[in-house]
Design a protein around this motif. Structure first.
Motif, PDB file in Angstrom:
ATOM      1  N   TYR A 150       4.781   0.523   6.698  1.00  0.00           N
ATOM      2  CA  TYR A 150       3.401   0.157   7.022  1.00  0.00           C
ATOM      3  C   TYR A 150       2.771   1.390   7.650  1.00  0.00           C
ATOM      4  CZ  TYR A 150      -0.455  -2.384   9.340  1.00  0.00           C
ATOM      5  OH  TYR A 150      -1.687  -2.817   9.772  1.00  0.00           O
ATOM      6  N   LYS A 153      -3.310   5.802   5.426  1.00  0.00           N
ATOM      7  CA  LYS A 153      -3.501   6.954   4.543  1.00  0.00           C
ATOM      8  C   LYS A 153      -4.996   7.218   4.350  1.00  0.00           C
ATOM      9  CE  LYS A 153       0.707   8.080   2.962  1.00  0.00           C
ATOM     10  NZ  LYS A 153       1.264   9.461   2.986  1.00  0.00           N
ATOM     11  N   ILE A 158      -4.913   6.895  -1.637  1.00  0.00           N
ATOM     12  CA  ILE A 158      -4.536   5.520  -1.980  1.00  0.00           C
ATOM     13  C   ILE A 158      -5.058   5.185  -3.373  1.00  0.00           C
ATOM     14  CG2 ILE A 158      -4.753   3.091  -1.329  1.00  0.00           C
ATOM     15  CD1 ILE A 158      -5.329   4.074   1.561  1.00  0.00           C
ATOM     16  N   ALA A 171      -8.850   3.626  -3.337  1.00  0.00           N
ATOM     17  CA  ALA A 171      -9.239   2.742  -2.232  1.00  0.00           C
ATOM     18  C   ALA A 171     -10.754   2.629  -2.131  1.00  0.00           C
ATOM     19  CB  ALA A 171      -8.652   3.259  -0.917  1.00  0.00           C
ATOM     20  N   TYR A 194      -6.899   4.267   5.998  1.00  0.00           N
ATOM     21  CA  TYR A 194      -6.802   2.829   5.755  1.00  0.00           C
ATOM     22  C   TYR A 194      -5.337   2.373   5.782  1.00  0.00           C
ATOM     23  CZ  TYR A 194     -11.546   3.438   3.832  1.00  0.00           C
ATOM     24  OH  TYR A 194     -12.878   3.745   3.658  1.00  0.00           O
ATOM     25  N   ILE A 196      -2.001   0.647   4.650  1.00  0.00           N
ATOM     26  CA  ILE A 196      -1.370   0.200   3.409  1.00  0.00           C
ATOM     27  C   ILE A 196       0.077  -0.203   3.699  1.00  0.00           C
ATOM     28  CG2 ILE A 196      -2.779   1.653   1.908  1.00  0.00           C
ATOM     29  CD1 ILE A 196      -0.184   3.430   1.592  1.00  0.00           C
ATOM     30  N   ARG A 198       3.744  -0.055   1.648  1.00  0.00           N
ATOM     31  CA  ARG A 198       4.405   0.455   0.447  1.00  0.00           C
ATOM     32  C   ARG A 198       5.913   0.253   0.554  1.00  0.00           C
ATOM     33  NH1 ARG A 198       6.966   5.251   1.298  1.00  0.00           N
ATOM     34  NH2 ARG A 198       6.300   6.481   3.105  1.00  0.00           N
ATOM     35  N   ILE A 204       2.573   0.852  -3.816  1.00  0.00           N
ATOM     36  CA  ILE A 204       1.693   0.250  -2.815  1.00  0.00           C
ATOM     37  C   ILE A 204       1.642  -1.254  -3.054  1.00  0.00           C
ATOM     38  CG2 ILE A 204      -0.676   0.101  -1.960  1.00  0.00           C
ATOM     39  CD1 ILE A 204      -0.978   3.069  -2.535  1.00  0.00           C
ATOM     40  N   SER A 206      -0.187  -3.352  -0.937  1.00  0.00           N
ATOM     41  CA  SER A 206      -1.517  -3.859  -0.597  1.00  0.00           C
ATOM     42  C   SER A 206      -2.315  -2.841   0.195  1.00  0.00           C
ATOM     43  CB  SER A 206      -1.420  -5.160   0.209  1.00  0.00           C
ATOM     44  OG  SER A 206      -0.716  -4.937   1.415  1.00  0.00           O
ATOM     45  N   LEU A 207      -3.634  -2.956   0.070  1.00  0.00           N
ATOM     46  CA  LEU A 207      -4.577  -2.291   0.964  1.00  0.00           C
ATOM     47  C   LEU A 207      -4.954  -3.350   1.985  1.00  0.00           C
ATOM     48  CD1 LEU A 207      -6.583  -0.050   1.813  1.00  0.00           C
ATOM     49  CD2 LEU A 207      -8.177  -0.992   0.120  1.00  0.00           C
ATOM     50  N   ASN A 212      -4.013  -7.428  -2.367  1.00  0.00           N
ATOM     51  CA  ASN A 212      -2.658  -7.113  -2.825  1.00  0.00           C
ATOM     52  C   ASN A 212      -2.696  -6.348  -4.137  1.00  0.00           C
ATOM     53  OD1 ASN A 212      -1.710  -8.577  -0.665  1.00  0.00           O
ATOM     54  ND2 ASN A 212      -0.462  -9.966  -1.877  1.00  0.00           N
ATOM     55  N   SER A 213      -1.546  -5.793  -4.490  1.00  0.00           N
ATOM     56  CA  SER A 213      -1.371  -5.138  -5.771  1.00  0.00           C
ATOM     57  C   SER A 213      -1.098  -6.168  -6.868  1.00  0.00           C
ATOM     58  CB  SER A 213      -0.198  -4.150  -5.686  1.00  0.00           C
ATOM     59  OG  SER A 213       0.294  -3.826  -6.962  1.00  0.00           O
TER      60      SER A 213
END
Length: 278
Positions: A150, A153, A158, A171, A194, A196, A198, A204, A206-207, A212-213
């Motif tokens: 966690y 970045k 992103i 992002a 922000y 993220i 990973r 990644i 989620s932002l 979510n991805s």
């Protein structure tokens, strides 16, 4: 106060009782829950701010059964695991805390998926102050590789494929073009980095607290194991939020596993389901 609708037939099946509409209203009201109406198909009630655990159908069932049968609180077990997550120090001034858990052995169907999504959104809107105080992410465990990181970045660093899109975008593009990005970009606009999440494959997930991805963050009916995270600014509130989610998933038949979180020279094991007296 949020209003919750639950299927009356399923509710009576889960509490294993035969109650008339009048008895349902009386018993739930006796517990301090405001019943709006009881119809042929559903029970509609309001949840007060001090009882976010009742935002889940399973939370209400647990509460009613304990009241009607004079039972002690359910003793949920948390199994030890080797799952680990590391928190980067650069999150301290952005979104510093995270709590996590893994739940296995789920048998999901459309109805249970809807229940999970509704619980997540009700917690976001109420307990989470529309994601400002708490945001929640739920991911298929088989799509991610531990240990997780966690961190924060720069926006230009992103890039991933967010939910309900067909390609990777940055992002800034997410915040400008994606519906969730436009809805929640105000939570990130004051920062030059922000948050993220990973995994160890550098995928990644989620932002945070936006989206979510598509590749690593979409749960469906075939999902049997999930990873859950709650992020925000108060570790105690995050712990309570995580507990509400994992106990509801346990009531669906899942088994709860711990995650070791290393952050700011500390080690925390979550979830913590130690009983509290209030």
């Amino acid at each position: 106060m949020p209003t919750i609708n639950i299927d009356k037939k399923e509710f009576l099946k889960l509490i294993n009782k035969k109650l008339s509409d009048k008895e349902i209203e009386e018993k739930i009201s006796e517990m301090g829950v405001a019943v709006e109406s009881v119809t042929n198909k559903e029970i509609i009630f309001e949840v007060f701010a001090n009882r976010p655990d009742l935002l889940s159908k399973y939370g209400l069932v647990r509460y009613v059964r304990g009241y009607l049968e004079n039972k002690k609180p359910v003793n949920y077990k948390v199994k030890k695991s080797n799952y680990k997550l590391n928190v980067n120090n650069n999150l301290k001034e952005i979104r510093p805390y995270i709590t996590c858990a893994v739940v296995k052995g789920l048998k999901l169907n459309n109805e249970k998926l809807v229940e999970i999504i509704q619980l997540q959104e009700k917690l976001h809107i109420t307990f989470g102050r529309n994601r400002k105080k708490i945001s929640i992410g739920i991911y298929p465990l088989d799509k991610i590789k531990f240990p997780l990181t966690y961190e924060a970045k720069k926006p230009e660093e992103i890039k991933f494929q967010p939910l309900d899109t067909e390609k990777e975008i940055s992002a800034n593009e997410i915040l400008e073009k994606h519906s969730k990005g436009k809805e929640f970009r105000h939570l990130l606009n004051s920062h030059n980095k922000y948050p993220i999440l990973r995994d160890s494959n550098n995928e990644i997930l989620s932002l945070i607290p936006v989206i979510n991805s598509q590749l690593t963050g979409k749960v469906n009916e075939a999902t049997k194991e999930v990873f859950i995270e709650c992020t925000g600014f108060d570790f105690v509130s995050l712990t309570k939020c995580l507990n509400i989610i994992v106990t509801s998933l346990a009531d669906m038949g899942g088994e709860i596993y711990s995650v070791e979180i290393r952050s700011y020279n500390k080690k925390n094991i979550t979830p913590d389901l130690t009983e509290e007296k209030i």
